[in-house]
Motif scaffolding. Structure first.
Motif, PDB file in Angstrom:
ATOM      1  N   ILE A 148      -4.862  22.584   1.918  1.00 22.99           N
ATOM      2  CA  ILE A 148      -5.903  23.305   1.168  1.00 22.99           C
ATOM      3  C   ILE A 148      -6.914  23.919   2.126  1.00 22.99           C
ATOM      4  N   ASP A 149      -7.620  24.917   1.621  1.00 20.44           N
ATOM      5  CA  ASP A 149      -8.775  25.477   2.321  1.00 20.44           C
ATOM      6  C   ASP A 149      -9.928  25.452   1.326  1.00 20.44           C
ATOM      7  N   PHE A 150     -11.029  24.807   1.706  1.00 23.15           N
ATOM      8  CA  PHE A 150     -12.131  24.567   0.773  1.00 23.15           C
ATOM      9  C   PHE A 150     -13.366  25.343   1.215  1.00 23.15           C
ATOM     10  N   ARG A 151     -14.045  25.989   0.244  1.00 21.67           N
ATOM     11  CA  ARG A 151     -15.260  26.745   0.530  1.00 21.67           C
ATOM     12  C   ARG A 151     -16.345  26.432  -0.509  1.00 21.67           C
ATOM     13  N   CYS A 152     -17.596  26.341  -0.014  1.00 21.52           N
ATOM     14  CA  CYS A 152     -18.761  26.101  -0.883  1.00 21.52           C
ATOM     15  C   CYS A 152     -19.624  27.360  -0.941  1.00 21.52           C
ATOM     16  N   TYR A 153     -20.119  27.666  -2.130  1.00 23.03           N
ATOM     17  CA  TYR A 153     -21.072  28.761  -2.305  1.00 23.03           C
ATOM     18  C   TYR A 153     -22.152  28.296  -3.276  1.00 23.03           C
ATOM     19  N   TRP A 154     -23.215  29.081  -3.392  1.00 17.63           N
ATOM     20  CA  TRP A 154     -24.186  28.819  -4.468  1.00 17.63           C
ATOM     21  C   TRP A 154     -24.672  30.144  -5.021  1.00 17.63           C
ATOM     22  N   GLU A 200     -16.693  18.599   5.959  1.00 14.46           N
ATOM     23  CA  GLU A 200     -16.266  17.231   5.656  1.00 14.46           C
ATOM     24  C   GLU A 200     -15.008  17.219   4.792  1.00 14.46           C
ATOM     25  N   VAL A 201     -14.987  18.062   3.749  1.00 13.63           N
ATOM     26  CA  VAL A 201     -13.835  18.106   2.836  1.00 13.63           C
ATOM     27  C   VAL A 201     -12.599  18.636   3.554  1.00 13.63           C
ATOM     28  N   ASN A 202     -12.773  19.690   4.340  1.00 13.92           N
ATOM     29  CA  ASN A 202     -11.622  20.268   5.045  1.00 13.92           C
ATOM     30  C   ASN A 202     -11.025  19.295   6.052  1.00 13.92           C
ATOM     31  N   ILE A 203     -11.864  18.441   6.641  1.00 14.91           N
ATOM     32  CA  ILE A 203     -11.354  17.412   7.560  1.00 14.91           C
ATOM     33  C   ILE A 203     -10.649  16.313   6.775  1.00 14.91           C
ATOM     34  N   LYS A 204     -11.275  15.867   5.695  1.00 21.74           N
ATOM     35  CA  LYS A 204     -10.726  14.759   4.896  1.00 21.74           C
ATOM     36  C   LYS A 204      -9.372  15.118   4.289  1.00 21.74           C
ATOM     37  N   PHE A 205      -9.229  16.387   3.859  1.00 23.57           N
ATOM     38  CA  PHE A 205      -7.993  16.808   3.197  1.00 23.57           C
ATOM     39  C   PHE A 205      -7.180  17.756   4.086  1.00 23.57           C
ATOM     40  N   ALA A 206      -7.313  17.581   5.395  1.00 20.55           N
ATOM     41  CA  ALA A 206      -6.675  18.497   6.351  1.00 20.55           C
ATOM     42  C   ALA A 206      -5.161  18.541   6.199  1.00 20.55           C
ATOM     43  N   ASN A 207      -4.551  17.423   5.826  1.00 20.34           N
ATOM     44  CA  ASN A 207      -3.083  17.369   5.726  1.00 20.34           C
ATOM     45  C   ASN A 207      -2.573  17.649   4.313  1.00 20.34           C
ATOM     46  N   ASN A 238      -0.914  20.476  -7.796  1.00 24.11           N
ATOM     47  CA  ASN A 238      -1.172  19.268  -7.026  1.00 24.11           C
ATOM     48  C   ASN A 238      -2.438  18.567  -7.497  1.00 24.11           C
ATOM     49  N   GLN A 239      -2.392  17.240  -7.559  1.00 23.43           N
ATOM     50  CA  GLN A 239      -3.552  16.441  -7.952  1.00 23.43           C
ATOM     51  C   GLN A 239      -4.664  16.483  -6.914  1.00 23.43           C
ATOM     52  N   VAL A 240      -4.360  17.059  -5.756  1.00 27.77           N
ATOM     53  CA  VAL A 240      -5.369  17.167  -4.702  1.00 27.77           C
ATOM     54  C   VAL A 240      -6.581  17.959  -5.192  1.00 27.77           C
ATOM     55  N   ILE A 241      -6.342  18.947  -6.055  1.00 23.30           N
ATOM     56  CA  ILE A 241      -7.445  19.773  -6.578  1.00 23.30           C
ATOM     57  C   ILE A 241      -8.495  18.880  -7.225  1.00 23.30           C
ATOM     58  N   ARG A 242      -8.043  18.014  -8.117  1.00 23.88           N
ATOM     59  CA  ARG A 242      -8.970  17.104  -8.805  1.00 23.88           C
ATOM     60  C   ARG A 242      -9.613  16.134  -7.810  1.00 23.88           C
ATOM     61  N   GLN A 243      -8.833  15.651  -6.848  1.00 24.39           N
ATOM     62  CA  GLN A 243      -9.367  14.708  -5.859  1.00 24.39           C
ATOM     63  C   GLN A 243     -10.491  15.339  -5.041  1.00 24.39           C
TER      64      GLN A 243
END
Length: 510
Positions: A206-212, A196-203, A231-236
């Protein structure tokens, strides 16, 4: 429901096919309709379709061309069912070359259509389940590699992640309800967020990964190009994930080097613990949380709480606790240090009042819950202190000279029976531990010593005033074992019962 795109240039044929079967009852829905291959292709480019049912002969773009374009353009191709007449069999054979194996002859038979749909549904669902499990397995492997790196500082894994071309950020948030889920459910949930995040912020580059990790913390890695590091995208992104996963807070920082990733991760965990304990909400950059103090100077909290409990000042207990935690907050004391100190303080109070029986083995388990907020932590501590205060208040109702005289009278009337502090406590409906403490305070000796002295004094009288045998006197004053009686008698009198009798009688005759 599997989405069906029905492609047929004749409207009455489309309507007839739609009415032919109960689509919803079979797990399908006629999602879109098209009158030719070109219209169908435009729909496929914009929307996800599971099954395409297409005629062969159509204007603008026929069914064969549509199938060819589908096979060339789409990696995840929908299943295709061809509708053909007897004189169109050569066209049908051409479609088969593009991987289409399902076709129906006109006029369409209801049973044949249902059979074809069921076959396709089974194939699609099996493929989905296969890919779902494969993706989850790949995710578990990826998560395992990453956790070995940050939790155990595994060098070989670090080398796989190290790169100079990008900037990476790590954010950590706590999601305790993960511990109640199985691994596959966690994987599905985090993969969904990741996608969901990678689609939302595709442009946004960034490349986003989740771990636990092993403690059910969510580890969120964002990779950006070097030039976008501020970039403020990190916080967003982190703000979006905070809302999406319903996290209280996320603490994040830039990963300077993967060679120090283990200590970086541990430090970020400590700052997350600080943020959660002191109820800091939202997305917090690690630099906003200053280094904590690892020492508490004031060691008087335990004695102050004991005094307030003895004075039954419950509201002042709450005030004292709040004051202590506020001071810790102002001095930026580490939550781990506070929890350790509070544990020792509670043990001190419990030990002072000797109220061990009030608490089970896991009564203090809440202290180690890393995500417990300060306000809830104080309430938990207050529950324990109020429980102790209530017990002490009840117990002091019996702490009077008149009550102790009743206890003394009961013992003197029953000293030769098998009595214990526990049996006496049951008789007077009081806690045995507290009665033991009161008894010792009132008589300046423990109950057992008092009972032995009382029995020995009675035995001394019987030795002098009667000619009963030693074993008879022992039994009469409460000792079933004559040897034990003789041992205790000599301990308190300094000589055996027989020597005491002979010496005292000799003195009297003289």
């Amino acid at each position: 429901m599997l989405k069906v795109l029905l492609v047929e240039d004749e409207v009455y044929m489309r309507k007839g096919i739609i009415k032919l079967v109960d689509w919803n009852g079979r797990g399908f829905v006629i999602y879109r309709e098209a009158s030719n291959g070109q219209e169908a292709l435009e729909i496929l480019r914009k929307e996800h379709i599971d099954v395409v049912i297409t005629d062969i002969k159509m204007p603008v773009m026929d069914g064969i061309e549509l199938i060819r374009r589908i096979s060339e353009e789409f990696e995840n191709r929908p299943a295709v069912i061809i509708i053909s007449g007897y004189n169109e069999f050569e066209f049908a054979k051409a479609a088969i070359r593009y991987g289409v194996n399902d076709y129906l002859l006109k006029p369409i038979d209801e049973a044949e259509l249902i059979q074809t749909l069921e076959r396709i549904k089974t194939r699609i669902l099996n493929e989905r389940e296969y890919h779902r499990r494969k993706n989850l397995f790949e995710y578990l492997k990826r998560n395992s590699r990453f956790m070995r790196m940050i939790e155990f500082d595994e060098v070989s894994t670090i080398e796989q992640f190290e790169t100079n071309d990008t900037t990476r950020w790590m954010g950590i948030g706590k999601k305790e309800d993960l511990q109640y889920e199985d691994d596959l459910t966690i994987c599905e949930s985090l993969l969904e967020v990741e996608k969901e995040v990678n689609i939302k912020f595709a442009n946004k580059g960034i490349d986003f990964r989740c771990y636990w990790d092993s403690f059910f913390n969510i580890i969120l890695i964002i990779e950006t190009e070097q030039k976008n590091k501020k970039n403020q995208v990190i916080r967003q992104v982190y703000e979006h994930v905070t809302k999406r996963l319903n996290l209280q807070s996320i603490v994040f920082d830039e990963i300077k080097s993967f060679q120090n990733i283990h200590s970086f991760y541990k430090q970020l965990l400590k700052k997350l613990s600080f943020a959660q304990f002191y109820e800091k909400i939202g997305v917090i950059e690690a630099t906003q949380i200053e280094d904590f103090e690892m020492y508490i100077e004031d060691k008087k909290l335990g004695s102050e709480l004991i005094k307030l409990i003895e004075e039954r000042k419950c509201e002042e207990i709450r005030y004292k606790l709040s004051q202590f935690f506020d001071e810790c907050h102002n001095k930026k004391i580490s939550p781990e240090i506070i929890k350790g100190y509070i544990l020792l303080t509670l043990l001190e109070v419990i030990d002072y009042f000797e109220v061990y029986q009030l608490f089970e083995a896991d009564s203090l388990k809440f202290i180690y819950r890393s995500s417990l907020q300060k306000s809830k932590f104080i309430e938990k501590v207050m529950e324990i202190l109020l429980q102790i205060a209530e017990y002490v208040t009840e117990a002091t109702k019996f702490n009077s000279s008149s009550f102790m005289k009743k206890i003394e009278l009961f013992i003197k009337e029953n000293y030769n029976k098998d009595i214990t502090i526990k049996s006496i406590a049951q008789q007077f409906y009081i806690n045995p531990i507290y009665l033991g403490r009161m008894f010792k305070k009132h008589f300046n000796m423990p109950f057992n010593k008092y009972l032995h002295i009382l029995r020995i004094e009675q035995a001394k009288k019987l030795l002098l005033k009667t000619d009963k045998k030693i074993y008879e006197i022992a039994k009469e004053v409460g000792y079933n074992d004559t040897d034990y009686f003789a041992l205790k008698f000599e301990e308190y009198v300094g000589k055996s019962p027989s020597k005491y009798r002979s010496s005292m009688i000799g003195e009297t005759n003289y």
